[in-house]
Structures are given as structure tokens and as C-alpha cells.
Design an enzyme around this catalytic site. Structure first.
Site, short mmCIF file in Angstrom:
data_model
loop_
_atom_site.label_atom_id
_atom_site.label_comp_id
_atom_site.label_asym_id
_atom_site.label_seq_id
_atom_site.Cartn_x
_atom_site.Cartn_y
_atom_site.Cartn_z
N LYS A 45 77.49 -26.07 26.15
CA LYS A 45 78.23 -25.63 24.95
C LYS A 45 79.49 -26.50 24.80
CE LYS A 45 80.69 -22.11 27.58
NZ LYS A 45 81.37 -20.83 27.50
N ARG A 143 83.73 -8.94 27.23
CA ARG A 143 83.69 -9.96 26.18
C ARG A 143 82.53 -9.60 25.27
NH1 ARG A 143 83.76 -16.40 27.57
NH2 ARG A 143 81.74 -15.94 28.53
N HIS A 172 78.15 -11.90 33.22
CA HIS A 172 79.08 -13.02 33.45
C HIS A 172 80.24 -12.53 34.30
CE1 HIS A 172 80.53 -17.00 32.71
NE2 HIS A 172 81.59 -16.63 32.01
N ARG A 228 74.08 -20.67 36.24
CA ARG A 228 74.49 -21.31 34.97
C ARG A 228 75.72 -22.16 35.25
NH1 ARG A 228 74.50 -15.71 33.59
NH2 ARG A 228 76.74 -15.91 33.21
N TYR A 272 109.42 -39.87 18.13
CA TYR A 272 110.07 -38.81 17.35
C TYR A 272 111.10 -38.10 18.21
CZ TYR A 272 106.35 -39.10 13.83
OH TYR A 272 105.47 -39.52 12.85
N CYS A 319 102.69 -38.63 19.67
CA CYS A 319 102.53 -38.48 18.22
C CYS A 319 101.07 -38.10 17.93
CB CYS A 319 102.86 -39.79 17.51
SG CYS A 319 104.40 -40.57 18.04
N MET A 320 100.72 -38.00 16.67
CA MET A 320 99.34 -37.59 16.35
C MET A 320 98.32 -38.63 16.82
SD MET A 320 97.52 -36.56 12.75
CE MET A 320 98.57 -35.20 12.35
N ASP A 321 98.68 -39.92 16.70
CA ASP A 321 97.69 -40.96 16.99
C ASP A 321 98.12 -41.95 18.06
OD1 ASP A 321 96.24 -40.17 14.47
OD2 ASP A 321 98.15 -40.90 13.66
#
Ligand SMILES: Cc1ncc(COP(=O)(O)O)c(C=O)c1O
Length: 379
Positions: A45, A143, A172, A228, A272, A319-321
Site C-alpha cells: 500500500k 481502527r 492487526h 503481512r 527564507y 524551501c518547496m523545491d
């Protein structure tokens, strides 16, 4: 799309996740040996915990996993579309509208509500088939699952539905990552008790399963018919007390190529907020990876990266990138590789180290790497 390292360069990807399929195969083989007679389900998953599907799913099957586990129907359909034919378990009930998709893709769904079970039976009937299900039992994590005390009634209702085959029952564990936690024993005892009741009611369960990676590594009596395994398959430790318990190898590295190098004077601020001031004139490199690549902003001024096998700290805000690193006198050129997660020479930045740095778990460190970061498969 599967990209080679050359494709990554040609397409201008400045950051990529390198996924070592040899390590993944090795880990599945190791876990298979630990699981003994129990089957191994590869939990894939969350885009194989960020490692990438369908390649990781297919590699796990080749290496000896017999089934796959996902959280959502769409994840399973992605695997089916890629040609994977093994049993695929869906851990949570989808919305009722997805019942026909579960049937047509021959998925093994969790069931724990009468209404979903009825919708699935109806969809299977309409398709002239029978849907295999594993009844999820809530043994204390709260859950999803049939509450343990309601199992007999629920099983009675589900087994009366004409187009379902109750192949298994499962639960689980909530605290298996803490060795010897009494709650794990309590959950296993309750699971045994409930499974016994189901079997005495005349239903033959071909699969009973409760073990995640932590239980697979520490509790052989939890293995039952199938384990699992998720995090351990990726060479990550399910908990700090379990580190080094088995011969597992980390599978994912995160790497980027320096996109600018400049000399910055003493006392100048970086990024920043100008949160980092150079103590002396030095070389500042810009690393083209940011929080939009899953590199947490909490690593600002805290995370280490490897350049030429040496550790340097992130200088100022992520920063973002991009983010910057003061590498002092180190002679670094544009285009050289910086390792943000993984090994370079004799040192390694682990997902556990990053997780500790930002107050999360290793699972999240790899699972949050988004699709704009290409996965490059090696090994
Ligand atoms: C239902 C279920 N089983 C197994 C696993 C695998 O757990 P782990 O990654 O700790 O092995 C997960 C993951 O959270 C899960 O949700």
C-alpha cells in the site's frame, strides 16, 4: 514508467529515489525464512511505502511473497492493470459502489460490516461468481474490524450471503513494535478465542493472520498461516527496539544533483528568514529538493546530507523545491550527487535518523515521497 539513471538526467529530474530491488528481494527471502511455514504477504500500500509500484510488488512476488496487501481498491487495480495476477488483499472496505470493481478484479476484500458484505455478495452474484473475503476482527486497536464480541452474529450474517467465500479471518496488532508488550498477548488471545468460535460455528478458515513486520521478527507464535510484512521488506525497522534484529537491507535512497555552487561571505544569511548565517566565508550549494519532494521542512537547519561521503547540515530553511548547504571549503561542482537518504562511501543517512530528527516514524519518511520524484530501479 520505469526510468533508467540516464533517462532521469535526460528528462532533467534533479532529484530521484533509487530503489534497490536486490535489497528488496533479499529482505523478502530473509523474512520468508523467518516466517517458516507461514506464507508471506508483501504489503505494498502507499505506493509500496513510497518505493514504487508495480515494480516493488512484482519483485516481492518473484522473491517469494505469495500475496500482496493494499489499503484501497484503486491501488489493487493499478497492480492488476500492470499484469499482476497474485491474490491482492484490500485491507479496508471500500465504498459500496466499488463492490463490482472488487469482484471483476478478483480482489480479496476485508469485510467487517454487513452492508458492505451484502453489496459484495450482490456484485459477485451479478457477475456469476463468488468473492473471497477475509473477515477483519477488531481485537483492540479500534481502527476497522468487527468488534470481537459481535463476531458470531456478524459471521452468521456474512456466511448467509450466497456469493461470498469466507477464506480467512484476521486482525492487526497495535503495539507489536514494543517487545513483550502485554497488549499484544491480549490481542492474540482474543484473536484465538474469536477464531475458535468462528470455526466451531462450522466455518473452515483457510487463513488466519495477525502478524505485521514487528510480530514477524519477534513473535514466531504470531505467524499463523501468513505474515503481512511491510516496513521490514523495505529494510526499515518497525520500531527502535527492533533495530538490527535481522539481516535486512535498506531499499530506498534519495539523491539529488547540485544545481548551483557559489561563494558566500561571512555573516551572510541563507534561505527564507535568513535563518542560517555563515560563520566564515564558504561555498554554499543549492540542492534541488524541497518539501514538495517529501523532504520535510522540519529538516531546516537540522538534517544532514552526504557530499563526497562527508556529512553537512542543511543551512537554513528547506524551501518547496530546494535547500542550501554550507559546505565550507569542500570543492563541490554543479551536477555532483548529494545523498539525502541512503549511503555514500562509509556513511549512511537512514530513514530512522530523518524520522527522529523531525519527530515522525521511518514509514512516513519514505511513504510521503511524491510522484514528481521518479523512482529509479537498480539491482
Ligand atoms: C492491516 C495491515 N497489515 C500489515 C501492515 C504492515 O505493517 P508493517 O509495515 O509494520 O509490517 C499494515 C501496515 O500498516 C497494515 O495496515
Amino acid at each position: 514508467m520505469v526510468l533508467s539513471p540516464e533517462d532521469v538526467r535526460r528528462r532533467g529530474h534533479p532529484v530521484w529515489a533509487e530503489v534497490d530491488l536486490g535489497a528488496l528481494r533479499h529482505n523478502i527471502q530473509t523474512l520468508r525464512a523467518i516466517a517458516g511455514a507461514a506464507e508471506v504477504m508483501g504489503v505494498v500500500k502507499g505506493y509500496a511505502y513510497g518505493h514504487g509500484n508495480p515494480v516493488c510488488a512484482a519483485t516481492m512476488l518473484e522473491a517469494g511473497a505469495s500475496r500482496l496487501g493494499v489499503a484501497r481498491v484503486a491501488e489493487a487495480l493499478h497492480l492488476r492493470d500492470a499484469g499482476i495476477t497474485s491474490p491482492i488483499h484490500v485491507f479496508t472496505e471500500p465504498p459500496y459502489e466499488a463492490a463490482p470493481a472488487v469482484v471483476s478484479a478478483d480482489l480479496v476484500s476485508a469485510v467487517y460490516t454487513r452492508d458492505f458484505a451484502a453489496a459484495l455478495s450482490e456484485a459477485a452474484g451479478a457477475a456469476g461468481t463468488v468473492a473471497r473475503v477475509h473477515v477483519k476482527i477488531d481485537t483492540g486497536m479500534h481502527r476497522v474490524g468487527v468488534p470481537a464480541e459481535e463476531v458470531l452474529q456478524a459471521i452468521g450474517e456474512i456466511s448467509a450471503l450466497p456469493h461470498l467465500d469466507i477464506e480467512g479471518a484476521w486482525s492487526h496488532l497495535a503495539v507489536a513494535d514494543v517487545p513483550d508488550h502485554p497488549f499484544t498477548r491480549k490481542q492474540m488471545d482474543l484473536f484465538d478465542d474469536v477464531v475458535g468460535k468462528i470455526e466451531r460455528s462450522g466455518i473452515e478458515l483457510r487463513y488466519k493472520h495477525i502478524a505485521n513486520s514487528a510480530a514477524t521478527l519477534t513473535l514466531p507464535e504470531s505467524h499463523r498461516d501468513m505474515v503481512r510484512v511491510g516496513v521490514a521488506a523495505y529494510g526499515l525497522w518497525p520500531g527502535s527496539a527492533l533495530r538490527g534484529m535481522a539481516d535486512l537491507r535498506p531499499v530506498l535512497s534519495l539523491k539529488a544533483r547540485v544545481n548551483m555552487v557559489k561563494s558566500v561571505g561571512a555573516g551572510e544569511g541563507v534561505s527564507y528568514g535568513l535563518g542560517y548565517q555563515l560563520p566564515k566565508e564558504g561555498s554554499v550549494i543549492t540542492v534541488p529538493c524541497g518539501y514538495a519532494d517529501g523532504y520535510d521542512r522540519g529538516l531546516s537547519g537540522r538534517g544532514d546530507v552526504l557530499v563526497h561521503g562527508r556529512r553537512f547540515k542543511v543551512s537554513g530553511a528547506v524551501c518547496m523545491d530546494q535547500f542550501m548547504v554550507d559546505v565550507g571549503d569542500e570543492d563541490v561542482a554543479t551536477g555532483e550527487v548529494v545523498t539525502l537518504l541512503g549511503a555514500d562511501a562509509d556513511d549512511r543517512i537512514t530513514a530512522e535518523e530523518i524520522a527522529e530528527n523531525i519527530g515522525t516514524i521511518n514509514y512516513e519518511v519514505t511513504a510521503r515521497i511524491p510522484s514528481r520524484v521518479p523512482r529509479v530501479y537498480v539491482g
